[in-house]
Design a protein around this motif. Sequence first.
Motif, PDB file in Angstrom:
ATOM      1  N   GLY A 428      85.347  42.216 146.554  1.00  0.00           N
ATOM      2  CA  GLY A 428      84.874  41.918 147.899  1.00  0.00           C
ATOM      3  C   GLY A 428      84.527  43.127 148.721  1.00  0.00           C
ATOM      4  O   GLY A 428      84.296  43.005 149.934  1.00  0.00           O
ATOM      5  N   LYS A 429      84.451  44.310 148.120  1.00  0.00           N
ATOM      6  CA  LYS A 429      84.127  45.534 148.837  1.00  0.00           C
ATOM      7  C   LYS A 429      82.634  45.830 148.715  1.00  0.00           C
ATOM      8  O   LYS A 429      81.998  45.446 147.733  1.00  0.00           O
ATOM      9  N   PRO A 430      82.077  46.539 149.695  1.00  0.00           N
ATOM     10  CA  PRO A 430      80.650  46.910 149.584  1.00  0.00           C
ATOM     11  C   PRO A 430      80.400  47.801 148.375  1.00  0.00           C
ATOM     12  O   PRO A 430      81.271  48.569 147.945  1.00  0.00           O
ATOM     13  N   LEU A 431      79.199  47.689 147.824  1.00  0.00           N
ATOM     14  CA  LEU A 431      78.852  48.498 146.662  1.00  0.00           C
ATOM     15  C   LEU A 431      78.767  49.970 147.052  1.00  0.00           C
ATOM     16  O   LEU A 431      78.246  50.326 148.109  1.00  0.00           O
ATOM     17  N   GLU A 432      79.295  50.826 146.191  1.00  0.00           N
ATOM     18  CA  GLU A 432      79.226  52.270 146.407  1.00  0.00           C
ATOM     19  C   GLU A 432      78.012  52.804 145.643  1.00  0.00           C
ATOM     20  O   GLU A 432      78.090  53.161 144.471  1.00  0.00           O
ATOM     21  N   ILE A 433      76.881  52.830 146.338  1.00  0.00           N
ATOM     22  CA  ILE A 433      75.614  53.258 145.753  1.00  0.00           C
ATOM     23  C   ILE A 433      75.134  54.489 146.516  1.00  0.00           C
ATOM     24  O   ILE A 433      75.153  54.517 147.750  1.00  0.00           O
ATOM     25  N   SER A 434      74.727  55.500 145.793  1.00  0.00           N
ATOM     26  CA  SER A 434      74.255  56.731 146.410  1.00  0.00           C
ATOM     27  C   SER A 434      72.900  56.509 147.070  1.00  0.00           C
ATOM     28  O   SER A 434      72.095  55.689 146.628  1.00  0.00           O
ATOM     29  N   LYS A 435      72.663  57.245 148.130  1.00  0.00           N
ATOM     30  CA  LYS A 435      71.385  57.185 148.827  1.00  0.00           C
ATOM     31  C   LYS A 435      70.453  58.245 148.266  1.00  0.00           C
ATOM     32  O   LYS A 435      70.895  59.198 147.634  1.00  0.00           O
ATOM     33  N   PRO A 436      69.128  58.078 148.473  1.00  0.00           N
ATOM     34  CA  PRO A 436      68.449  57.031 149.237  1.00  0.00           C
ATOM     35  C   PRO A 436      68.321  55.735 148.450  1.00  0.00           C
ATOM     36  O   PRO A 436      68.300  55.748 147.220  1.00  0.00           O
ATOM     37  N   PHE A 437      68.231  54.631 149.178  1.00  0.00           N
ATOM     38  CA  PHE A 437      68.073  53.324 148.552  1.00  0.00           C
ATOM     39  C   PHE A 437      66.587  53.102 148.275  1.00  0.00           C
ATOM     40  O   PHE A 437      65.876  52.456 149.051  1.00  0.00           O
ATOM     41  N   GLU A 438      66.111  53.647 147.181  1.00  0.00           N
ATOM     42  CA  GLU A 438      64.706  53.551 146.797  1.00  0.00           C
ATOM     43  C   GLU A 438      64.576  52.729 145.525  1.00  0.00           C
ATOM     44  O   GLU A 438      65.290  52.976 144.544  1.00  0.00           O
ATOM     45  N   ILE A 439      63.663  51.753 145.535  1.00  0.00           N
ATOM     46  CA  ILE A 439      63.453  50.933 144.347  1.00  0.00           C
ATOM     47  C   ILE A 439      62.894  51.759 143.205  1.00  0.00           C
ATOM     48  O   ILE A 439      63.082  51.429 142.021  1.00  0.00           O
ATOM     49  N   ARG A 440      62.223  52.878 143.518  1.00  0.00           N
ATOM     50  CA  ARG A 440      61.682  53.733 142.457  1.00  0.00           C
ATOM     51  C   ARG A 440      62.782  54.364 141.614  1.00  0.00           C
ATOM     52  O   ARG A 440      62.552  54.731 140.461  1.00  0.00           O
ATOM     53  N   ARG A 441      63.980  54.483 142.182  1.00  0.00           N
ATOM     54  CA  ARG A 441      65.084  55.050 141.407  1.00  0.00           C
ATOM     55  C   ARG A 441      65.494  54.130 140.256  1.00  0.00           C
ATOM     56  O   ARG A 441      66.021  54.602 139.246  1.00  0.00           O
ATOM     57  N   LEU A 442      65.258  52.825 140.407  1.00  0.00           N
ATOM     58  CA  LEU A 442      65.546  51.908 139.305  1.00  0.00           C
ATOM     59  C   LEU A 442      64.648  52.192 138.110  1.00  0.00           C
ATOM     60  O   LEU A 442      65.079  52.136 136.958  1.00  0.00           O
ATOM     61  N   ARG A 443      63.381  52.496 138.392  1.00  0.00           N
ATOM     62  CA  ARG A 443      62.455  52.829 137.300  1.00  0.00           C
ATOM     63  C   ARG A 443      62.902  54.099 136.591  1.00  0.00           C
ATOM     64  O   ARG A 443      62.864  54.181 135.362  1.00  0.00           O
TER      65      ARG A 443
END
Length: 653
Positions: A428-443
């Motif tokens: 139930g905790k927020p996801l610990e994801i590094s910034k920036p939140f860019e969709i290009r990082r998924l690619r």
Amino acid sequence: MPRRGERKPRVRSTAPKPMPTQEPDHIGIRTLTRTRRGAKASHMVDPAKYRCSALAAQLADEWIRYARAMARIDGGADMAGAVRGFARFVDKHLPTLGMDPAGARLDGCGVDLVEVIHAWEEDLRQHHGLRSNSPYAKTNYLLTLIEQRSLRDASMPEALRLRSQAPPAYPTWKGEPLDEFSNAERIALRDAARNAVRALEARLAWGRELLARGVDPREGGWHEPANLVWAATHPRLLTVEALKPQFRQNVLSWPEPVKALLPTGPDGTLLKRGFRYLVAALSALLFPAETDLQAFRVLLMLGMSDTSPEELHALQLSDIEFTDGGVRLVQRKNRAHRVRADLHPSPDPEEGAATEFAGDGAWDVPGLLRRLLASTELSRKVFPDAEPWLFLAVERRLRGVLDADIAYFKDRERRFGGWISEQRDAAGKPLEISKPFEIRRLRKTTKVLRAVALGGTVSDLAGDDHHVEVYRMHYAHGTTAHILAGRSINRAQKWVFERMSDVVRPVLVTEEAEKHVEEPEVAEDLGLDIEQAKAMRAGKLDMGLVNCRNPYDSPHRKDTKVCHVAPAMCMLCRNAVVFTSQLPRLLLLSDHIERMRIALAPPHWRALWGRQAEALSEVFEECADLVPAARREIVELGLRLDLPLGMRTEFDR
């Protein structure tokens, strides 16, 4: 078959006539109207609003011509904005120099527009900041219009003509290259997206159950949730204006079944109240919104390593073709001006492995596309006029009426970062994801996974959708790639150091031990068995330089054939056994190695003979008292070193 004379004359097609071009009006407001998806939008430039009206009119005329000639979908709105911005700057800047803005023209010499353009670029850079690309874009639009005018107007000053052909003074901001998500972040995003898809499918299933029981609320009543859901399939019926007469203004006085449709917190309190949120909640029971489609977008980007976000976002139903082996996608990449078809196969199910996951569908690319189309099926039926986009979202749009359109993912709460902030992990905790939140990082993450799985050279990792240089500049800089490269270097260094530290030397048998080598105790101490000891005493295992425990178990080859490098590598072999009676041979080999030291270059000699010279020196140190006798034996008996011809050919030059 027609007979002679019965053939009809062949009618050749003629080239289509060019469409008549409409010259822009040279007086009044310049306006360009475009129609897209049923909506009209107008862009205009009014030269009369500026003191430099002649210059503004000339640039506006060029904007109209360019937008029509290039068939700009957006009507050249950015160019019109650049014209207006430059005209405002000219009105403000020229009076500071004691000049009248009315004298500024593209075909006149009264005002040096080259200097004015340079001053405008400086002003844009100060206004937008050093990291903005707006100064480059606006200047490039203006120079494009001036260059177009220079091709037709010979009266334009030569300095302005040359400036229009040059690039803007300040290039675009490159910025720091994006890094990929870590493996833990990738798994967290994948799991969160899967949970979101499962929740969406469960919500839509409940909404369809209510829809099956619902009737027209004008006949069955507005206080029944099933009837309200039925009204959501008739967008003109479910509006705020239609709901207000049916309910009290105070939300707390609404019927409990209707109040239960509104979003609530963990403690049961209403988070959002009002008719607008009720319409949105009813829509969410039947149609996916932009936020819901973001989960499919994340999973598809993680599963398609050769697809960019813009290619995925531009997919339509006509671009998707399901086959027995998977799904075939026709992808368009506007930046590369490329259209290509790509097949995403369905993975072969393993024996005993489950091919379906919770949520009634597979998580591979064909399975995700089928689930996405199933989720948006009702949206396409209710809104048949909507364009057949893959990511079709239903939102409250113009005048609060539900409408279907492509999911733009541009609003702050509907972007990739907004979606991440709403997700929670298993605790139930927020996801610990590094910034920036860019969709290009998924690619980039999928590219790195491909690199880890395939290995190999950069050309292998780049694949068929990138050049090697593009991969090196935009993907090979990532943290994971650096870690993998470091591990490879460390592994190679460790192997070299182990080879250097784990020095293999032959076993030296003293003269006394040689006499009793066939005894079990002595043979065991030397690491020999009785049969090997007897064979050595009989000379059966003599390899020409030293004895060998087992010529068929050579460390220099993987098969069980006889050793092919004896006697060249015997002094570096774990199977070698040296008798003191073989010292004359070793001395002759040592002399040969010293002669090669003179004949060969130092690096070459070190690579071929260096380790053997060290091994021989250690043997001579252990039996230094026997070396003089061995030297005399060489001279008295006239012994010579017999080396194989292949050894001399390979090592002596």
